[in-house]
Structure formats: structure tokens, C-alpha cells
Scaffold this motif. Sequence first.
Motif, PDB file in Angstrom:
ATOM      1  N   ARG A   1      -7.597   3.656   8.286  1.00  0.00           N
ATOM      2  CA  ARG A   1      -7.000   3.747   9.623  1.00  0.00           C
ATOM      3  C   ARG A   1      -7.648   4.846  10.470  1.00  0.00           C
ATOM      4  O   ARG A   1      -8.447   5.640   9.991  1.00  0.00           O
TER       5      ARG A   1
ATOM      6  N   GLU B   1      -0.744   3.131  14.233  1.00  0.00           N
ATOM      7  CA  GLU B   1      -0.474   2.233  13.111  1.00  0.00           C
ATOM      8  C   GLU B   1      -0.122   3.059  11.883  1.00  0.00           C
ATOM      9  O   GLU B   1      -0.559   4.209  11.748  1.00  0.00           O
ATOM     10  N   GLU B   2       0.633   2.425  10.984  1.00  0.00           N
ATOM     11  CA  GLU B   2       0.954   3.063   9.706  1.00  0.00           C
ATOM     12  C   GLU B   2      -0.347   3.480   9.011  1.00  0.00           C
ATOM     13  O   GLU B   2      -1.290   2.686   8.926  1.00  0.00           O
ATOM     14  N   GLY B   3      -0.399   4.723   8.556  1.00  0.00           N
ATOM     15  CA  GLY B   3      -1.608   5.206   7.872  1.00  0.00           C
ATOM     16  C   GLY B   3      -2.569   5.947   8.787  1.00  0.00           C
ATOM     17  O   GLY B   3      -3.545   6.526   8.308  1.00  0.00           O
TER      18      GLY B   3
ATOM     19  N   ARG C   1       0.839  -1.200   0.000  1.00  0.00           N
ATOM     20  CA  ARG C   1       0.000   0.000   0.000  1.00  0.00           C
ATOM     21  C   ARG C   1       0.867   1.241   0.000  1.00  0.00           C
ATOM     22  O   ARG C   1       1.973   1.256   0.530  1.00  0.00           O
ATOM     23  N   ASN C   2       0.343   2.272  -0.611  1.00  0.00           N
ATOM     24  CA  ASN C   2       1.110   3.486  -0.813  1.00  0.00           C
ATOM     25  C   ASN C   2       0.670   4.531   0.213  1.00  0.00           C
ATOM     26  O   ASN C   2      -0.480   4.952   0.224  1.00  0.00           O
ATOM     27  N   ILE C   3       1.618   4.960   1.051  1.00  0.00           N
ATOM     28  CA  ILE C   3       1.287   5.891   2.140  1.00  0.00           C
ATOM     29  C   ILE C   3       0.761   7.223   1.598  1.00  0.00           C
ATOM     30  O   ILE C   3       0.027   7.927   2.279  1.00  0.00           O
TER      31      ILE C   3
ATOM     32  N   ARG D   1      -1.509   7.607  -0.295  1.00  0.00           N
ATOM     33  CA  ARG D   1      -2.972   7.491  -0.360  1.00  0.00           C
ATOM     34  C   ARG D   1      -3.493   6.935   0.970  1.00  0.00           C
ATOM     35  O   ARG D   1      -4.360   6.067   1.023  1.00  0.00           O
ATOM     36  N   PHE D   2      -2.952   7.487   2.066  1.00  0.00           N
ATOM     37  CA  PHE D   2      -3.250   6.967   3.407  1.00  0.00           C
ATOM     38  C   PHE D   2      -4.747   6.971   3.724  1.00  0.00           C
ATOM     39  O   PHE D   2      -5.235   6.152   4.481  1.00  0.00           O
TER      40      PHE D   2
ATOM     41  N   GLU E   1      -7.088   6.009   2.055  1.00  0.00           N
ATOM     42  CA  GLU E   1      -7.780   4.810   1.545  1.00  0.00           C
ATOM     43  C   GLU E   1      -7.548   3.600   2.454  1.00  0.00           C
ATOM     44  O   GLU E   1      -8.116   2.543   2.225  1.00  0.00           O
ATOM     45  N   TRP E   2      -6.704   3.748   3.451  1.00  0.00           N
ATOM     46  CA  TRP E   2      -6.310   2.595   4.255  1.00  0.00           C
ATOM     47  C   TRP E   2      -7.324   2.230   5.343  1.00  0.00           C
ATOM     48  O   TRP E   2      -7.233   1.172   5.954  1.00  0.00           O
TER      49      TRP E   2
END
Length: 220
Positions: free
Chosen positions: A14, A179-181, A4-6, A8-9, A11-12
Motif C-alpha cells: 500500500r 486504504e487499509e494498510g 491479511r494481517n494488519i 504485517r502491513f 507486505e501489503w
Amino acid sequence: MTARNITRFWEWGRKIICVGRNYADHAKELNNAIPTEPVLFLKTPSAYVREGSSILVPRYSSYLHHEVELGVVIGKGGTAIPQSSAMEHVAGYALCLDMTARDVQDVCKAKGLPWTLAKSFNTSCPISEFIPKERIPDPGNVKLWLKVNDQLRQDGCTSQMIFSIPFLISYISEFITLEEGDLILTGTPKGVSAVQEHDELQAGIEDVVTMSFRVEKQHQ
Ligand SMILES: O=C([O-])CC(=O)C(=O)O
Ligand SMILES: [Mg+2]
């Protein structure tokens, strides 16, 4: 599975963790006490809205406020992160609006109820493009501004924050694993005011990014 591309966070899916009353002049304009510890609340990822889509005034509010804020995008998760290494957990930033149904929040405050519907309705978190960390070498000293229909309403500097970004990352992660995102909204400077259907909001981080959003009524 592709990584996953950060950038475009949003869309995650989170967490969006928001800090309230982090600027003394904003706490004062709403008659709130200056906090001695960060005031935290959450938005759900369904609150995200990107440029090109409109901010919707929820049906149940007739007093929607803008709050311009610096958002911190987490790149590396952690629990109980020390302040000294907190910035290593940052991937970048985003300019954010913490759209607030102030009338609903006032009722919730008076009744001691949670702020969820005042703060986390659909489109309550407009965001800019992802800003890589390198583009803001000193996030504790950037100017934020917001205009409504070309009139300047908010004009502040992150140097006015009561709690710094490293402190906030450390404080939050003690209780809520980052968490990441994830995105942290760091609070708004003074100048919050009402917006209405057909208003045009423009906001920026000086020398870094600008964004604009139109306000519309929510249709049935
Ligand atoms: O609703 C409020 O005023 C609290 C808040 O989000 C902020 O200070 O940014
Ligand atoms: Mg806010």
C-alpha cells in the motif's frame, strides 16, 4: 484466501504518504518556511526495510540524512474523512525513519523538480514492528528519539506537530483515498543529520518501542 494481517502491513504494497515540515524547529533548521497547509510527498512500498536488514546509501548520494517520525497505520479506508471520526480509521502505529538523500533533495528543490529519488529509494523507509493502537493512547504526545553510534541526535515530541494526526488523515483523504494498510509518516522534529556506511542507528518511541539499523553502501 486467508485474511491479511494488519500487523504485517508493509507486505501489503500500500501507499506511504509522507508529511514534510510538520515541526517548526525542523522547518527552520533547513531554512524552510513554516507551512500553512501540509506538505505531502510519497514513498513507494519498495522503500520498506525491516530490522535485521541494512539501510543502503544510494550510489548517487553522499549526504544521507535520518529523520525519525511517528507512522500511522490505516485500518479502515475512506475518502474525505471528517476530523471528528479520523481516529476510527487508525489500526496502529510504527516508528519510522524517513531516510533522505539531502544532496539530491537540495538539487530537486533548486530546480523545482520532484523529490522521488531523494525520498523513495530502496530502504528509505525503515520501520519498527506494528504497534497496536491501544499501546499509544495519546499519539499527539509521545516522545521520539534517534541516536547515531550512541550519540543522541533527535529528541522530540509529537505535541510539537503543526498539523495533528486527525487533521492530517482528514486533509490527505480529501485528495487521496486512504486504504487499509496505508502508512502516513507524520514528519520529523529537529536534529536531522548525516549518516555514513557502518553507522548504527537506534531510534525509539519512549516507553513503547525501540529499533536499530546499520547503514551500508549500496553494492553494484
Ligand atoms: O525533507 C524534509 O525535510 C521534509 C520532511 O520529510 C520532514 O519534515 O519530515
Ligand atoms: Mg520526513
